[in-house]
Design an enzyme around this catalytic site. Structure first.
Site, PDB file in Angstrom:
ATOM      1  N   ASN A   7       1.189  -0.741  -0.170  1.00  0.00           N
ATOM      2  CA  ASN A   7      -0.536   0.109  -0.233  1.00  0.00           C
ATOM      3  C   ASN A   7       1.097   1.285   0.116  1.00  0.00           C
ATOM      4  O   ASN A   7       1.883   1.228   0.405  1.00  0.00           O
ATOM      5  CB  ASN A   7      -0.663  -0.331   1.031  1.00  0.00           C
ATOM      6  CG  ASN A   7      -1.616   1.262   1.581  1.00  0.00           C
ATOM      7  OD1 ASN A   7      -1.036   2.525   0.712  1.00  0.00           O
ATOM      8  ND2 ASN A   7      -3.028   0.851   1.671  1.00  0.00           N
ATOM      9  N   HIS A  10       0.827   6.032   1.468  1.00  0.00           N
ATOM     10  CA  HIS A  10       1.827   6.840   2.776  1.00  0.00           C
ATOM     11  C   HIS A  10       3.043   8.074   2.090  1.00  0.00           C
ATOM     12  O   HIS A  10       3.141   8.700   2.637  1.00  0.00           O
ATOM     13  CB  HIS A  10       2.280   6.665   4.088  1.00  0.00           C
ATOM     14  CG  HIS A  10       0.866   6.725   4.781  1.00  0.00           C
ATOM     15  ND1 HIS A  10      -0.388   7.000   4.686  1.00  0.00           N
ATOM     16  CD2 HIS A  10       0.258   5.100   5.133  1.00  0.00           C
ATOM     17  CE1 HIS A  10      -0.969   6.779   5.990  1.00  0.00           C
ATOM     18  NE2 HIS A  10      -1.144   5.872   6.230  1.00  0.00           N
ATOM     19  N   ARG A  18       3.684  19.056   1.557  1.00  0.00           N
ATOM     20  CA  ARG A  18       3.559  19.575   1.009  1.00  0.00           C
ATOM     21  C   ARG A  18       3.062  20.426  -0.368  1.00  0.00           C
ATOM     22  O   ARG A  18       3.698  21.088  -0.922  1.00  0.00           O
ATOM     23  CB  ARG A  18       5.396  19.826   0.450  1.00  0.00           C
ATOM     24  CG  ARG A  18       6.489  19.522   2.128  1.00  0.00           C
ATOM     25  CD  ARG A  18       5.854  21.190   2.573  1.00  0.00           C
ATOM     26  NE  ARG A  18       7.169  21.271   3.873  1.00  0.00           N
ATOM     27  CZ  ARG A  18       8.536  21.618   4.159  1.00  0.00           C
ATOM     28  NH1 ARG A  18       8.791  21.788   2.373  1.00  0.00           N
ATOM     29  NH2 ARG A  18       9.008  21.772   5.024  1.00  0.00           N
ATOM     30  N   ARG A  45      -9.594   8.099  -1.153  1.00  0.00           N
ATOM     31  CA  ARG A  45     -10.393   8.578  -0.327  1.00  0.00           C
ATOM     32  C   ARG A  45     -10.856  10.096  -1.162  1.00  0.00           C
ATOM     33  O   ARG A  45     -10.162  10.732  -1.905  1.00  0.00           O
ATOM     34  CB  ARG A  45     -10.043   9.013   0.878  1.00  0.00           C
ATOM     35  CG  ARG A  45      -9.161   7.809   1.649  1.00  0.00           C
ATOM     36  CD  ARG A  45      -8.118   8.258   3.114  1.00  0.00           C
ATOM     37  NE  ARG A  45      -9.032   8.701   3.609  1.00  0.00           N
ATOM     38  CZ  ARG A  45      -9.707   7.430   4.814  1.00  0.00           C
ATOM     39  NH1 ARG A  45      -8.728   6.444   4.965  1.00  0.00           N
ATOM     40  NH2 ARG A  45     -10.549   8.218   5.736  1.00  0.00           N
ATOM     41  N   ARG A  49      -6.779  12.591   0.843  1.00  0.00           N
ATOM     42  CA  ARG A  49      -5.788  13.333   1.317  1.00  0.00           C
ATOM     43  C   ARG A  49      -4.482  13.243   1.794  1.00  0.00           C
ATOM     44  O   ARG A  49      -2.897  13.020   1.774  1.00  0.00           O
ATOM     45  CB  ARG A  49      -6.307  13.091   3.408  1.00  0.00           C
ATOM     46  CG  ARG A  49      -6.001  11.746   3.580  1.00  0.00           C
ATOM     47  CD  ARG A  49      -5.931  11.023   4.586  1.00  0.00           C
ATOM     48  NE  ARG A  49      -7.886  11.434   5.295  1.00  0.00           N
ATOM     49  CZ  ARG A  49      -8.596  11.036   6.163  1.00  0.00           C
ATOM     50  NH1 ARG A  49      -7.496  10.246   7.106  1.00  0.00           N
ATOM     51  NH2 ARG A  49      -9.345  11.076   7.129  1.00  0.00           N
ATOM     52  N   GLU A  70      -8.536   0.308  -2.737  1.00  0.00           N
ATOM     53  CA  GLU A  70      -9.095   0.996  -1.998  1.00  0.00           C
ATOM     54  C   GLU A  70     -10.443   1.427  -1.646  1.00  0.00           C
ATOM     55  O   GLU A  70      -9.969   2.829  -2.551  1.00  0.00           O
ATOM     56  CB  GLU A  70      -8.234   0.920  -0.708  1.00  0.00           C
ATOM     57  CG  GLU A  70      -7.938  -0.926  -0.058  1.00  0.00           C
ATOM     58  CD  GLU A  70      -7.004   0.063   1.290  1.00  0.00           C
ATOM     59  OE1 GLU A  70      -7.028   1.186   1.479  1.00  0.00           O
ATOM     60  OE2 GLU A  70      -6.025  -0.901   1.497  1.00  0.00           O
ATOM     61  N   THR A 101      -8.377   3.781   8.155  1.00  0.00           N
ATOM     62  CA  THR A 101      -9.672   2.664   8.176  1.00  0.00           C
ATOM     63  C   THR A 101      -9.572   2.126   9.461  1.00  0.00           C
ATOM     64  O   THR A 101      -8.498   1.364  10.058  1.00  0.00           O
ATOM     65  CB  THR A 101      -9.201   1.919   7.070  1.00  0.00           C
ATOM     66  OG1 THR A 101      -9.139   2.571   5.575  1.00  0.00           O
ATOM     67  CG2 THR A 101     -11.065   1.114   6.778  1.00  0.00           C
ATOM     68  N   GLU A 151     -10.859  -9.388   2.924  1.00  0.00           N
ATOM     69  CA  GLU A 151      -9.891  -9.282   3.390  1.00  0.00           C
ATOM     70  C   GLU A 151      -9.945  -9.122   5.273  1.00  0.00           C
ATOM     71  O   GLU A 151     -10.963  -7.827   5.100  1.00  0.00           O
ATOM     72  CB  GLU A 151      -9.112  -7.758   2.635  1.00  0.00           C
ATOM     73  CG  GLU A 151      -7.912  -7.438   3.710  1.00  0.00           C
ATOM     74  CD  GLU A 151      -7.415  -5.961   3.016  1.00  0.00           C
ATOM     75  OE1 GLU A 151      -7.622  -5.761   1.596  1.00  0.00           O
ATOM     76  OE2 GLU A 151      -6.500  -5.578   3.760  1.00  0.00           O
ATOM     77  N   HIS A 191      -4.228  -4.403   7.095  1.00  0.00           N
ATOM     78  CA  HIS A 191      -4.363  -3.048   8.262  1.00  0.00           C
ATOM     79  C   HIS A 191      -3.072  -3.839   9.830  1.00  0.00           C
ATOM     80  O   HIS A 191      -3.699  -4.471  10.410  1.00  0.00           O
ATOM     81  CB  HIS A 191      -5.736  -3.269   9.014  1.00  0.00           C
ATOM     82  CG  HIS A 191      -5.903  -1.243   9.145  1.00  0.00           C
ATOM     83  ND1 HIS A 191      -5.319  -1.057  10.134  1.00  0.00           N
ATOM     84  CD2 HIS A 191      -6.116  -0.681   8.459  1.00  0.00           C
ATOM     85  CE1 HIS A 191      -5.269   0.224  10.250  1.00  0.00           C
ATOM     86  NE2 HIS A 191      -5.661   0.666   9.473  1.00  0.00           N
ATOM     87  N   GLY A 192      -2.734  -2.998   9.783  1.00  0.00           N
ATOM     88  CA  GLY A 192      -1.653  -2.727  11.249  1.00  0.00           C
ATOM     89  C   GLY A 192      -0.567  -4.032  11.351  1.00  0.00           C
ATOM     90  O   GLY A 192      -0.102  -3.924  12.280  1.00  0.00           O
ATOM     91  N   GLY A 213       1.274  -1.536   4.348  1.00  0.00           N
ATOM     92  CA  GLY A 213       1.391   0.572   3.962  1.00  0.00           C
ATOM     93  C   GLY A 213       1.885   0.417   5.011  1.00  0.00           C
ATOM     94  O   GLY A 213       3.661   1.586   4.795  1.00  0.00           O
ATOM     95  N   HIS A 214       1.777   1.168   6.467  1.00  0.00           N
ATOM     96  CA  HIS A 214       2.136   2.638   7.217  1.00  0.00           C
ATOM     97  C   HIS A 214       3.817   1.358   7.629  1.00  0.00           C
ATOM     98  O   HIS A 214       5.029   2.303   7.561  1.00  0.00           O
ATOM     99  CB  HIS A 214       1.703   2.324   8.338  1.00  0.00           C
ATOM    100  CG  HIS A 214       1.783   3.142   9.097  1.00  0.00           C
ATOM    101  ND1 HIS A 214       3.222   3.252  10.423  1.00  0.00           N
ATOM    102  CD2 HIS A 214       2.608   4.964   9.065  1.00  0.00           C
ATOM    103  CE1 HIS A 214       3.618   3.766  11.514  1.00  0.00           C
ATOM    104  NE2 HIS A 214       2.738   5.114  10.242  1.00  0.00           N
TER     105      HIS A 214
HETATM  106  N1  PXP Z   1      -5.976  -2.952   3.996  1.00  0.00           N
HETATM  107  C1  PXP Z   1      -6.963  -1.947   3.838  1.00  0.00           C
HETATM  108  C2  PXP Z   1      -8.635  -2.380   3.553  1.00  0.00           C
HETATM  109  C3  PXP Z   1      -6.979  -0.899   4.422  1.00  0.00           C
HETATM  110  O1  PXP Z   1      -7.414   0.378   4.894  1.00  0.00           O
HETATM  111  C4  PXP Z   1      -5.373  -0.616   5.295  1.00  0.00           C
HETATM  112  C5  PXP Z   1      -4.562   0.870   5.634  1.00  0.00           C
HETATM  113  O2  PXP Z   1      -5.635   1.971   3.968  1.00  0.00           O
HETATM  114  C6  PXP Z   1      -4.140  -1.518   4.987  1.00  0.00           C
HETATM  115  C7  PXP Z   1      -4.717  -2.226   4.454  1.00  0.00           C
HETATM  116  C8  PXP Z   1      -3.030  -1.011   5.122  1.00  0.00           C
HETATM  117  O3  PXP Z   1      -3.142  -1.087   6.712  1.00  0.00           O
HETATM  118  P1  PXP Z   1      -1.573   0.113   7.142  1.00  0.00           P
HETATM  119  O4  PXP Z   1      -0.935   0.867   5.974  1.00  0.00           O
HETATM  120  O5  PXP Z   1      -1.606  -0.306   8.771  1.00  0.00           O
HETATM  121  O6  PXP Z   1       0.097  -1.680   6.798  1.00  0.00           O
END
Ligand code: PXP
Length: 237
Positions: A7, A10, A18, A45, A49, A70, A101, A151, A191-192, A213-214
């Site tokens: 993802n 970020h 900026r 989104r 953002r 997404e 999310t 998912e 996620h996470g 992603g993060h």
């Molecule tokens: N899956 C979904 C559906 C999400 O909304 C997100 C965050 O955008 C992710 C995965 C990735 O999450 P993370 O950035 O915490 O890895």
């Protein structure tokens, strides 16, 4: 072995801080592919953002692996998706005030709206994944709605401290994963997830795709920082 969806939202978050042209998520997608990503994931989104419409268009032209968008069940975003045609749409809930999310989509409560969104996306040839909490009723509704994949939201697992509570959250994901596969849907999760907590989730039987992603963007900043400073130091000295 699960496929890795990277993802890149970020990377765009840093650019939007900026409102400039760098770092470009399109470049990041190329580097992610070189690193072995099986899928590039982005979230357009409604408040724009991070990812912008231009990013999605360029990524559709340049990404050679699976492109996963997404998105919320919003008319505006559905129209864009039907035009750009990502390979897969992952339907997520979206609230403007949230940082990220915060939970799975409630497909029981919003069944009609989700069904309409699935119809529209499917007629554009887009495969459908639903981002859901590991709850039997949600998962069964996803199958009834004809989704291709679920998912599983791994947020509660990711928030749990290592130990029995984390194991309990993992067991919930394992049980949900079994139900998803029994119903004939592809199993995804995300996620996470981090370098520390990903392995047990990747090991869930039948896990097909993980979207992360993060943690990857955070590590990229750290592993690249020293070289970036060295290059600037050379320029100024
Ligand atoms: N899956 C979904 C559906 C999400 O909304 C997100 C965050 O955008 C992710 C995965 C990735 O999450 P993370 O950035 O915490 O890895």
């Amino acid at each position: 072995m699960a496929n890795l969806g990277v993802n890149i939202d970020h990377v765009a978050t840093i650019r939007q801080a900026r409102r400039t042209y760098e770092p470009d998520p399109v470049w990041a997608a190329v580097l992610a592919e070189l690193g072995g990503a099986d899928c590039i994931t982005l979230h357009l989104r409604e408040d724009r953002r991070h990812i912008q419409d231009r990013d999605l268009r360029l990524l559709r032209e340049t990404v050679t692996v699976k492109l996963n968008l997404e998105m919320a069940c919003s008319e505006e975003i559905v129209a864009i998706a039907c035009q750009v045609k990502p390979d897969q749409a992952t339907l997520v809930p979206e609230r403007r005030e949230e940082i990220t999310t915060e939970g799975g989509l409630d497909v029981v409560r919003h069944r009609d709206q989700v069904a309409r969104t699935i119809d529209a996306l499917r007629s554009a040839g887009i495969s459908i994944s639903l981002f859901l909490d590991p709850d039997d009723k949600q998962l069964e509704t996803a199958a009834a709605l004809g989704a291709d994949a679920v998912e599983l939201h791994t947020g509660q697992y990711a928030l749990a401290p290592p130990g029995p509570h984390q194991q309990q959250q993992l067991d919930i994901l394992i049980k949900a994963g079994k139900l998803v596969r029994q119903m004939g849907l592809a199993l995804h999760a995300g996620h996470g997830l981090t370098y520390r907590n990903v392995r047990p989730v990747a090991d869930i039987e039948g896990m097909h795709e993980l979207n992360i992603g993060h943690s990857i963007v955070a590590r990229a900043v750290m592993v690249g920082f020293q070289q970036a400073v060295r290059e600037m130091k050379l320029l100024v000295s």
